[in-house]
Write a protein that holds these residues in place. Structure first.
Motif, mmCIF file in Angstrom:
data_model
loop_
_atom_site.group_PDB
_atom_site.id
_atom_site.type_symbol
_atom_site.label_atom_id
_atom_site.label_comp_id
_atom_site.label_asym_id
_atom_site.label_seq_id
_atom_site.Cartn_x
_atom_site.Cartn_y
_atom_site.Cartn_z
ATOM 1 N N THR A 85 0.802 -1.214 0.000
ATOM 2 C CA THR A 85 0.000 0.000 0.000
ATOM 3 C C THR A 85 0.839 1.270 0.000
ATOM 4 O O THR A 85 0.300 2.351 -0.191
ATOM 5 C CB THR A 85 -0.896 0.042 1.247
ATOM 6 N N GLY A 86 2.116 1.157 0.294
ATOM 7 C CA GLY A 86 2.945 2.336 0.484
ATOM 8 C C GLY A 86 2.941 2.813 1.925
ATOM 9 O O GLY A 86 3.777 3.619 2.321
ATOM 10 N N SER A 87 1.988 2.311 2.727
ATOM 11 C CA SER A 87 1.916 2.730 4.128
ATOM 12 C C SER A 87 1.629 1.571 5.067
ATOM 13 O O SER A 87 1.290 1.780 6.224
ATOM 14 C CB SER A 87 0.836 3.809 4.298
ATOM 15 N N GLY A 88 1.749 0.332 4.580
ATOM 16 C CA GLY A 88 1.467 -0.822 5.431
ATOM 17 C C GLY A 88 -0.021 -1.010 5.625
ATOM 18 O O GLY A 88 -0.844 -0.437 4.901
ATOM 19 N N TRP A 89 -0.385 -1.857 6.601
ATOM 20 C CA TRP A 89 -1.791 -2.193 6.841
ATOM 21 C C TRP A 89 -2.013 -2.348 8.336
ATOM 22 O O TRP A 89 -1.332 -3.133 8.997
ATOM 23 C CB TRP A 89 -2.130 -3.496 6.125
ATOM 24 N N TRP A 90 -2.959 -1.577 8.874
ATOM 25 C CA TRP A 90 -3.299 -1.657 10.290
ATOM 26 C C TRP A 90 -4.387 -2.708 10.485
ATOM 27 O O TRP A 90 -5.489 -2.569 9.971
ATOM 28 C CB TRP A 90 -3.758 -0.299 10.810
ATOM 29 N N HIS A 91 -4.060 -3.751 11.242
ATOM 30 C CA HIS A 91 -4.987 -4.845 11.503
ATOM 31 C C HIS A 91 -5.757 -4.667 12.803
ATOM 32 O O HIS A 91 -6.844 -5.224 12.962
ATOM 33 C CB HIS A 91 -4.242 -6.185 11.532
ATOM 34 N N TRP A 92 -5.186 -3.923 13.745
ATOM 35 C CA TRP A 92 -5.849 -3.744 15.031
ATOM 36 C C TRP A 92 -5.227 -2.573 15.750
ATOM 37 O O TRP A 92 -4.003 -2.392 15.720
ATOM 38 C CB TRP A 92 -5.681 -5.003 15.869
ATOM 39 N N ASN A 93 -6.054 -1.771 16.383
ATOM 40 C CA ASN A 93 -5.570 -0.644 17.162
ATOM 41 C C ASN A 93 -6.536 -0.461 18.323
ATOM 42 O O ASN A 93 -7.705 -0.144 18.125
ATOM 43 C CB ASN A 93 -5.525 0.618 16.290
ATOM 44 N N VAL A 94 -6.043 -0.718 19.530
ATOM 45 C CA VAL A 94 -6.834 -0.572 20.752
ATOM 46 C C VAL A 94 -6.129 0.444 21.629
ATOM 47 O O VAL A 94 -4.945 0.292 21.930
ATOM 48 C CB VAL A 94 -6.960 -1.909 21.528
ATOM 49 N N VAL A 95 -6.845 1.479 22.039
ATOM 50 C CA VAL A 95 -6.268 2.508 22.906
ATOM 51 C C VAL A 95 -7.026 2.546 24.223
ATOM 52 O O VAL A 95 -8.097 1.951 24.363
ATOM 53 C CB VAL A 95 -6.279 3.894 22.227
ATOM 54 N N ASP A 96 -6.456 3.256 25.169
ATOM 55 C CA ASP A 96 -7.067 3.467 26.484
ATOM 56 C C ASP A 96 -7.282 2.175 27.266
ATOM 57 O O ASP A 96 -8.233 2.048 28.050
ATOM 58 C CB ASP A 96 -8.386 4.244 26.369
ATOM 59 N N LEU A 97 -6.394 1.199 27.082
ATOM 60 C CA LEU A 97 -6.423 0.003 27.920
ATOM 61 C C LEU A 97 -5.944 0.411 29.315
ATOM 62 O O LEU A 97 -4.874 1.007 29.450
ATOM 63 C CB LEU A 97 -5.501 -1.083 27.361
ATOM 64 N N PRO A 98 -6.697 0.118 30.360
ATOM 65 C CA PRO A 98 -6.299 0.513 31.709
ATOM 66 C C PRO A 98 -4.913 -0.029 32.099
ATOM 67 O O PRO A 98 -4.508 -1.104 31.655
ATOM 68 C CB PRO A 98 -7.383 -0.099 32.597
ATOM 69 N N ALA A 99 -4.222 0.716 32.937
ATOM 70 C CA ALA A 99 -2.861 0.367 33.336
ATOM 71 C C ALA A 99 -2.762 -0.959 34.069
ATOM 72 O O ALA A 99 -1.697 -1.574 34.093
ATOM 73 C CB ALA A 99 -2.262 1.479 34.202
ATOM 74 N N ASP A 100 -3.854 -1.426 34.675
ATOM 75 C CA ASP A 100 -3.807 -2.705 35.389
ATOM 76 C C ASP A 100 -4.091 -3.896 34.469
ATOM 77 O O ASP A 100 -4.113 -5.038 34.919
ATOM 78 C CB ASP A 100 -4.749 -2.709 36.588
ATOM 79 N N THR A 101 -4.275 -3.649 33.189
ATOM 80 C CA THR A 101 -4.503 -4.728 32.219
ATOM 81 C C THR A 101 -3.160 -5.367 31.878
ATOM 82 O O THR A 101 -2.199 -4.666 31.577
ATOM 83 C CB THR A 101 -5.155 -4.184 30.927
ATOM 84 N N THR A 102 -3.104 -6.697 31.914
ATOM 85 C CA THR A 102 -1.863 -7.398 31.574
ATOM 86 C C THR A 102 -2.079 -8.488 30.536
ATOM 87 O O THR A 102 -1.127 -9.180 30.166
ATOM 88 C CB THR A 102 -1.218 -8.028 32.825
ATOM 89 N N ALA A 103 -3.320 -8.642 30.064
ATOM 90 C CA ALA A 103 -3.590 -9.690 29.082
ATOM 91 C C ALA A 103 -4.926 -9.440 28.400
ATOM 92 O O ALA A 103 -5.809 -8.782 28.949
ATOM 93 C CB ALA A 103 -3.611 -11.065 29.751
ATOM 94 N N LEU A 104 -5.037 -9.995 27.200
ATOM 95 C CA LEU A 104 -6.308 -10.058 26.481
ATOM 96 C C LEU A 104 -6.500 -11.502 26.047
ATOM 97 O O LEU A 104 -5.569 -12.130 25.541
ATOM 98 C CB LEU A 104 -6.297 -9.136 25.255
ATOM 99 N N LYS A 105 -7.707 -12.014 26.246
ATOM 100 C CA LYS A 105 -8.013 -13.385 25.842
ATOM 101 C C LYS A 105 -8.180 -13.465 24.329
ATOM 102 O O LYS A 105 -8.469 -12.458 23.674
ATOM 103 C CB LYS A 105 -9.308 -13.856 26.509
ATOM 104 N N ALA A 106 -8.049 -14.665 23.786
ATOM 105 C CA ALA A 106 -8.331 -14.876 22.367
ATOM 106 C C ALA A 106 -9.760 -14.425 22.093
ATOM 107 O O ALA A 106 -10.662 -14.686 22.885
ATOM 108 C CB ALA A 106 -8.161 -16.347 22.001
#
Length: 186
Positions: A85-106
């Motif tokens: 594409t000339g700029s790559g491809w964004w597959h996922w973008n998650v923001v504002d995950l709380p600081a106490d988060t250490t994992a995401l399940k499948a």
């Protein structure tokens, strides 16, 4: 070195200690996945369903540890730098995950599976959430999953923020990052 001439060896020692401390902290920040190891091929679970691909389009389980001191939130990105594409491809973008988060399940992509307050952006397929791998036939692409430690609780992005804007804001507030890269071809 200019610092040595101005402040002497004490300044040089402080600079070295600071640099070594930051390097040690960066080494402690790690991102892992039970779905794939560094450099391994993604399973069909993480392949897009559409665009000629037949996969599960399931976001992988991810976990991280050793975040830098002062982390107030996280952002998670999944990016293919090899997309034609000339700029790559964004597959996922998650923001504002709380600081106490250490994992995401499948399969965490989509509410209410994400932690409260987390916000998913529209991926380059044009839909909000995770969009799996789907490189052109015959090409091997890299998929870089990155957890970004941020110095703010919220990025305060507009609802329709682009991945480029999110990337700019993530970069402006990043105090550390950890990555894991997978590959996929068809």
């Amino acid at each position: 070195m200019l610092l040595t001439r101005i402040f002497g060896r004490a300044a040089q020692a402080v600079l070295l200690a600071t640099t070594l401390g930051a390097a040690a902290q960066a080494q402690d920040f790690k991102l892992t996945s039970p779905a794939f190891a560094e450099g391994a091929k993604l399973s069909t679970d993480q392949v897009f369903k559409g665009f000629g691909c037949e996969g599960g389009n399931l976001s992988p389980a991810l976990s991280w540890s050793g975040a830098p001191k002062g982390t107030k939130s996280f952002a998670l990105t999944a990016y293919d730098p090899d997309a034609p594409t000339g700029s790559g491809w964004w597959h996922w973008n998650v923001v504002d995950l709380p600081a106490d988060t250490t994992a995401l399940k499948a399969g965490a992509s989509g509410q209410p599976a994400l932690p409260k307050g987390a916000v998913e952006l529209r991926n380059d397929y044009g839909v909000t959430g995770f969009g799996g791998a789907c490189p052109p036939p015959g090409e091997v692409h890299r998929y870089i999953f990155t957890i970004h430690a941020l110095d703010v609780e919220k990025l305060d992005l507009p609802k329709d923020a682009s991945n480029a804007l999110a990337g700019f804001m993530i970069g402006a507030h990043q105090i550390g990052a950890a990555k894991i890269t997978a590959v996929y071809n068809r």
